[in-house]
Motif scaffolding. Structure first.
Motif, PDB file in Angstrom:
ATOM      1  N   PHE A   1       1.673   9.348  -6.387  1.00  0.00           N
ATOM      2  CA  PHE A   1       0.920  10.251  -5.721  1.00  0.00           C
ATOM      3  C   PHE A   1      -0.564   9.877  -6.103  1.00  0.00           C
ATOM      4  O   PHE A   1      -1.541  10.182  -5.221  1.00  0.00           O
ATOM      5  CB  PHE A   1       1.366  11.555  -6.400  1.00  0.00           C
ATOM      6  N   TRP A   2      -0.869   9.693  -7.287  1.00  0.00           N
ATOM      7  CA  TRP A   2      -2.285   9.475  -7.684  1.00  0.00           C
ATOM      8  C   TRP A   2      -2.781   8.051  -7.074  1.00  0.00           C
ATOM      9  O   TRP A   2      -4.237   8.178  -6.829  1.00  0.00           O
ATOM     10  CB  TRP A   2      -2.555   9.378  -9.505  1.00  0.00           C
ATOM     11  N   VAL A   3      -1.897   7.148  -6.899  1.00  0.00           N
ATOM     12  CA  VAL A   3      -2.354   5.913  -6.424  1.00  0.00           C
ATOM     13  C   VAL A   3      -2.686   6.021  -4.810  1.00  0.00           C
ATOM     14  O   VAL A   3      -3.829   5.511  -4.586  1.00  0.00           O
ATOM     15  CB  VAL A   3      -1.359   4.806  -6.580  1.00  0.00           C
ATOM     16  N   LEU A   4      -2.076   6.803  -4.211  1.00  0.00           N
ATOM     17  CA  LEU A   4      -2.315   7.079  -2.883  1.00  0.00           C
ATOM     18  C   LEU A   4      -3.445   7.563  -2.714  1.00  0.00           C
ATOM     19  O   LEU A   4      -4.117   7.850  -1.755  1.00  0.00           O
ATOM     20  CB  LEU A   4      -0.943   7.509  -2.056  1.00  0.00           C
ATOM     21  N   LEU A   5      -3.423   8.757  -3.342  1.00  0.00           N
ATOM     22  CA  LEU A   5      -4.927   9.612  -3.346  1.00  0.00           C
ATOM     23  C   LEU A   5      -6.051   8.798  -3.547  1.00  0.00           C
ATOM     24  O   LEU A   5      -7.018   8.825  -2.942  1.00  0.00           O
ATOM     25  CB  LEU A   5      -4.649  10.727  -4.448  1.00  0.00           C
ATOM     26  N   ALA A   6      -6.190   8.166  -4.711  1.00  0.00           N
ATOM     27  CA  ALA A   6      -7.228   7.366  -5.047  1.00  0.00           C
ATOM     28  C   ALA A   6      -7.586   6.233  -3.820  1.00  0.00           C
ATOM     29  O   ALA A   6      -8.707   6.150  -3.289  1.00  0.00           O
ATOM     30  CB  ALA A   6      -7.008   6.507  -6.457  1.00  0.00           C
TER      31      ALA A   6
END
Length: 198
Positions: A13-18
């Motif tokens: 989630f955080w990787v795709l968001l960033a």
């Protein structure tokens, strides 16, 4: 295996968001960035399918399945808000967007804000409880569903705590120190932020 997948979904989630925000604002590729951000819900689908497959293959219902249901509930209700929160800050920092509007701190405006937060928590608990009930029906008499029912009881506590917190701000509103007024403007809607950005 399931616990590793939950952790991987959170990291993903955080990787795709960033990555999505970096493409949108740093690389000036808004469509590509949006496409990456739209992939975020796929993580939830993968986790849901994996949880169902684990139960189908004879996995004993346990705390990991309950945790997966709670994670899915939280990401459904809080994920979009978190994406908008991060997007507003990226837009302000890298695309001359308006400053992010902070939530109100005092009075009825703060109480309304707390009820919105509580509504998200209640929604997450309801989704988790629904998924847990679906798992209970799916397992049926083939396994011990007590751990899943225990997670459902925890979701009732979440709802109760969320209501108590919001109600406390309604019955005992927080007041500005020394009688000063809260001059912070009310939170802008997403449409207002989008209009201000263009």
């Amino acid at each position: 295996m399931l616990l590793a997948l939950i952790i991987a979904a959170e990291i993903g989630f955080w990787v795709l968001l960033a990555l999505g925000l970096a493409l949108r604002y740093l690389a000036r590729m808004p469509r590509t960035g949006l496409a990456v951000l739209l992939c975020v819900p796929l993580l939830e689908v993968v986790l849901l399918v994996a949880t169902a497959a684990d139960l189908r293959d004879g996995g004993e219902p346990g705390w990991r399945h309950g945790l997966a249901a709670v994670y899915l509930g939280v990401t459904v209700t809080h994920g979009p808000h978190l994406v908008r929160w991060a997007d507003a800050r990226f837009a302000h920092r890298f695309a001359d967007g308006p400053p992010p509007v902070r939530p109100p701190r005092y009075g009825s405006a703060r109480a309304a804000h707390e009820w919105r937060l509580s509504a998200r928590a209640i929604g997450a608990a309801a989704i988790a409880a629904g998924l847990l009930q679906a798992a209970i029906w799916y397992v049926g008499d083939a396994g011990d569903v007590a751990p899943l029912r225990a997670w459902q009881v925890r979701m009732r506590y979440v709802v109760g705590i969320a209501v108590v917190i919001a109600l406390s701000y309604t019955l005992w509103p927080k007041r500005p120190p020394n009688g000063t007024a809260d001059t912070r403007p009310p939170a802008a809607s997403d449409a207002d932020r989008e209009t201000a950005r263009h």
